[in-house]
Design an enzyme around this catalytic site. Structure first.
Site, PDB file in Angstrom:
ATOM      1  N   SER A  80     -47.686  37.049 -16.194  1.00  0.00           N
ATOM      2  CA  SER A  80     -47.466  37.969 -17.319  1.00  0.00           C
ATOM      3  C   SER A  80     -46.274  37.594 -18.189  1.00  0.00           C
ATOM      4  O   SER A  80     -46.063  38.217 -19.242  1.00  0.00           O
ATOM      5  CB  SER A  80     -47.273  39.389 -16.789  1.00  0.00           C
ATOM      6  OG  SER A  80     -48.481  39.872 -16.240  1.00  0.00           O
ATOM      7  N   GLU A 102       1.554  -8.263  -4.525  1.00  0.00           N
ATOM      8  CA  GLU A 102       0.834  -8.952  -5.592  1.00  0.00           C
ATOM      9  C   GLU A 102       1.703  -9.535  -6.697  1.00  0.00           C
ATOM     10  O   GLU A 102       1.306 -10.498  -7.347  1.00  0.00           O
ATOM     11  CB  GLU A 102      -0.176  -7.979  -6.223  1.00  0.00           C
ATOM     12  CG  GLU A 102      -1.266  -7.517  -5.293  1.00  0.00           C
ATOM     13  CD  GLU A 102      -2.103  -8.673  -4.784  1.00  0.00           C
ATOM     14  OE1 GLU A 102      -2.618  -9.453  -5.599  1.00  0.00           O
ATOM     15  OE2 GLU A 102      -2.196  -8.808  -3.555  1.00  0.00           O
TER      16      GLU A 102
END
Length: 766
Positions: A481, A208
């Site tokens: 409960s 690149e």
């Protein structure tokens, strides 16, 4: 005629009094004519006449037209042309003369403006045109400089490179910074430059930007070289943009092909080079660059194409990855292996040319077959899916719709990954081992830090793949409960003593008869004992004494958000709630009366690294310290010797409450230590009855907490305050029933007739 006309217009006038060699015959005749015209004008025309004379030039005259024609053909005397031409439009001789004088006046004025101090016309001097050129060039340079300055001022801060996240993405992180889930085009595994092998770095530079270490953002030689190489090869063998330019484009710009974008890219590249080291640029680039097939960055690419970590890649595989940026969809080995192989070999050749590798190494790598072992991108993998789905649903509460649509967000959360893994294992084992024998197919667990509200672990079911329904946040179930904890808390808050007693006996109010588990009754018991044994009758009687409204209000202050109905069965869990709110509400007791909103989001950061939301939950006082301490003390026996004994931990005290809904459809345990409150639910999505008990939920709780507490220091609960002469902060509003039946302690199965027929021999109505 044309030459005379040109000279007459003044396009090439000599300076007055300047000697001049005649060029031709017509030129020698024109000079005396012009001089004569000038003298005539100067002697006859008044300074105020030009505009008046010119305004009278309107109507032509036939005789004057004829004279003008002769003058133009050369038949007139040298002094005649101006006069003759003027007569073409001058209707009157005197007006024509005045017009001629005016024209001459204007010409003379212009000549004076164009003359230098030496008497020479300026536009005939070389210095004049040099000055014009310098002025024009200076103006152009100024305009370009201003435009460059304006572009530079409009550029973003390049430090945003370090916090960059692509638009359209969402990244959810655990408390330790590890990624739990990514949505959109995001890099999953980011590496430091030191973790990336040098040959891979060299492969990208060779492919690149071979002059990466020489240029300062823009490589003019590289642009020319790449153009020539690509033309000769008839293929994209080299890129024209530097690595720095590509990084600038990825982070700040779009792919549009415009001059403006190119200029901004160049400026940004130079700014990046000014403010960042080369290693930093490579680090960001290699983590951000798109490499095809859903891979962002070299670590993702190594996994997607070869199912390897970056250090495991061969030289040939590195070259394959480095060859992808120019056209990932073309050179992807998953799309076209031949194209990928050719591109790989070009990269290897460039590496050899730049002496990053030897020709022998390049040849050996070129000879290596292109072997692909594909894997799905890691960003598609999700940890703690029930938790991350909860986070996504919570985000709109804290972040604007526009920010969500734009994306690029990183969400930092409260989740403890290690605890989450333990929770997932425990839930799985509970369903697979206990569920099969007790008739339940699902389980859920949530753990919360009570003194911050931070959700530390969340498992919404046995398998997210099978069912995305989150049973922690979405399932509304009767809490059984476990709701008694709020009833007794209300009583303590109203000033009751835990030693205050109630009769546990047959009882019916307004047609509603609560029954104890097992159908047995114990007579007079204290509230503390009634809670630890989970006696239903006493809980209903306490609710009646405190009142529906005060109890509901207190439960809501503690964290219950679901609607609670003012009915007698509320004391036994008759109104539905979800596991998250129930666990959070018990956390209020653990936090000594302060309620912290349960939450999983700590901070949200946008793509530029700006914090757009930070959690700042302030505690709300729901209980006074004394009430919270007394309730903790009352809940400890539930685990010490009551229904929650299966939740005991070997090295520290635990407080909590079990719960079972009708026909054991829901099995609960909510328990806490000072640092952590955890809730467990077991059951079936269709509410089909189980044949299990809440002790199984308590055991599952212990399986989780036993491992989690290994890293938590032992902390004691607050000391029990004085119980005598307490003044409660809650005002009771006792229920006024229409009818009440008080019976004896005869067990349900021992009573004459049917319990459902309410046939009691001993007892009375009220």
């Amino acid at each position: 005629m044309k030459e005379i006309s040109r000279k007459f217009r003044g396009d090439n006038l000599p300076n007055p009094g300047e000697a001049r060699e005649p060029e031709d015959r017509q030129g020698s005749q024109a000079a005396p004519m012009l001089a004569q015209s000038q003298q005539s004008t100067e002697s006859e025309a008044a300074p105020s006449e030009p505009r008046e004379a010119l305004s009278e030039l309107k109507a032509p005259n036939s005789s004057k037209m004829a004279r003008a024609g002769k003058a133009l053909e050369g038949e007139a005397t040298p002094s005649e042309p101006g006069e003759a031409l003027a007569e073409v439009k001058e209707p009157n001789a005197s007006k024509m003369a005045r017009a001629g004088k005016a024209v001459a006046k204007i010409r003379v004025a212009l000549e004076h403006l164009w003359k230098s101090p030496e008497g020479k016309l300026l536009y005939r001097r070389r210095g004049f045109w040099v000055g014009v050129g310098v002025l024009t060039l200076s103006s152009g340079v100024g305009a370009v400089s201003w435009g460059w300055w304006y572009l530079d001022r409009s550029l973003p801060n390049v430090s945003e490179v370090f916090t960059f996240v692509r638009d359209g993405t969402l990244t959810i992180k655990a408390a330790d910074g590890r990624i739990l889930q990514q949505i959109g085009p995001a890099t999953r595994d980011k590496l430091n430059i030191e973790q990336i092998p040098v040959p891979l770095i060299h492969a990208f530079i060779a492919s690149e930007d071979s002059r990466f270490y020489q240029h300062h953002g823009i490589d003019y030689q590289g642009i020319l070289r790449a153009t020539v190489s690509n033309v000769l090869a008839r293929d994209v063998v080299q890129g024209g943009s530097t690595i720095t330019q590509q990084l600038a484009r990825m982070v700040f710009l779009t792919q549009e092909q415009t001059l403006g974008r190119k200029l901004r890219e160049a400026l940004l590249a130079m700014k990046i080079e000014e403010e960042m080291y080369k290693k930093q640029i490579l680090d960001r680039y290699l983590n951000y660059v798109y490499l095809g097939s859903g891979a962002y960055g070299v670590a993702d690419a190594a996994w997607v194409y070869f199912s390897k970590s970056v250090p495991e890649l061969t030289l040939a595989e590195m070259a394959t990855i480095a060859g992808l940026p120019p056209a990932p969809s073309v050179y992807s080995p998953l799309v076209n292996r031949e194209n990928a192989r050719k591109r790989r070999n070009i990269v290897l050749q460039r590496m050899a040319e730049l002496e990053y590798i030897t020709p022998e190494e390049a040849a050996a790598a070129r000879a290596e077959p292109l072997r692909v072992k594909a894997s799905a991108p890691k960003r598609l993998q999700v940890e703690a899916p029930y938790f991350t789905s909860y986070i996504q649903k919570e985000l709109p509460k804290y972040v604007s719709k526009e920010a969500l649509e734009m994306g690029g967000l990183t969400v930092e959360t409260t989740l403890n990954r290690e605890w989450q893994k333990i929770a997932e294992e425990v839930v799985k084992e509970a369903v697979e081992l206990d569920g099969a024998s007790q008739g339940f197919e699902q389980a859920a667990l949530v753990a919360i830090a009570p003194k911050t509200g931070a959700v530390k672990a969340m498992v919404g079911g046995r398998s997210f793949e099978e069912s995305e329904f989150n049973r922690v946040t979405q399932a509304q179930r009767q809490p059984g409960s476990t709701f008694k904890g709020f009833v007794y808390t209300a009583a303590i808050a109203a000033g009751w003593s835990p030693y205050d007693g109630y009769e546990d006996a047959n009882f019916k109010v307004d047609g509603y008869k609560p029954r104890n588990f097992g159908g047995k009754y114990r007579g007079w018991v204290s509230m503390r004992d009634a809670l630890s044994s989970s006696i239903n009758v006493v809980a209903v009687k306490v609710l009646m004494d405190i009142g529906f409204e005060p109890t509901i209000k207190l439960a809501q202050d503690m964290g219950i958000k679901s609607k609670l109905e003012p009915i007698y069965s509320l004391a036994l869990g008759g109104s539905e709630v979800n596991l998250l709110e129930l666990t959070s509400a018990y956390g209020t007791i653990a936090a000594e009366g302060r309620h912290y909103e349960p939450h999983g989001i700590v901070r949200v950061v946008d793509r530029r690294g700006k914090t757009i939301y930070a959690a700042d939950f302030k505690p709300q006082r729901a209980l006074d310290d004394e009430t919270a301490s007394i309730m903790t003390w009352m809940l400890e026996p539930v685990v010490q010797y009551g229904t929650g004994a299966a939740a005991q931990l070997r090295d520290r005290p635990v407080a909590g409450k079990t719960g079972t809904s009708d026909e054991a459809r829901d099995l609960w345990f909510i328990g806490f230590i000072p640092q952590l409150v955890t809730g467990v639910w077991l059951g079936n999505d269709d509410s089909y009855p189980t044949w299990g008990s809440s002790s199984t939920a308590a055991f599952t709780w212990r399986q989780f907490m036993d491992k989690v507490t290994e890293e938590l220091p032992v902390q004691e609960f607050p000391e029990l305050p004085e119980l005598e002469d307490r003044n409660g902060f809650l005002k009771a509003q006792p229920v006024q029933p229409h009818s009440v039946y008080y019976g004896d302690t005869t067990p349900d199965n021992a009573q004459s007739g049917s319990a459902n027929a309410h046939d009691y021999y001993e007892g009375y109505y009220y």
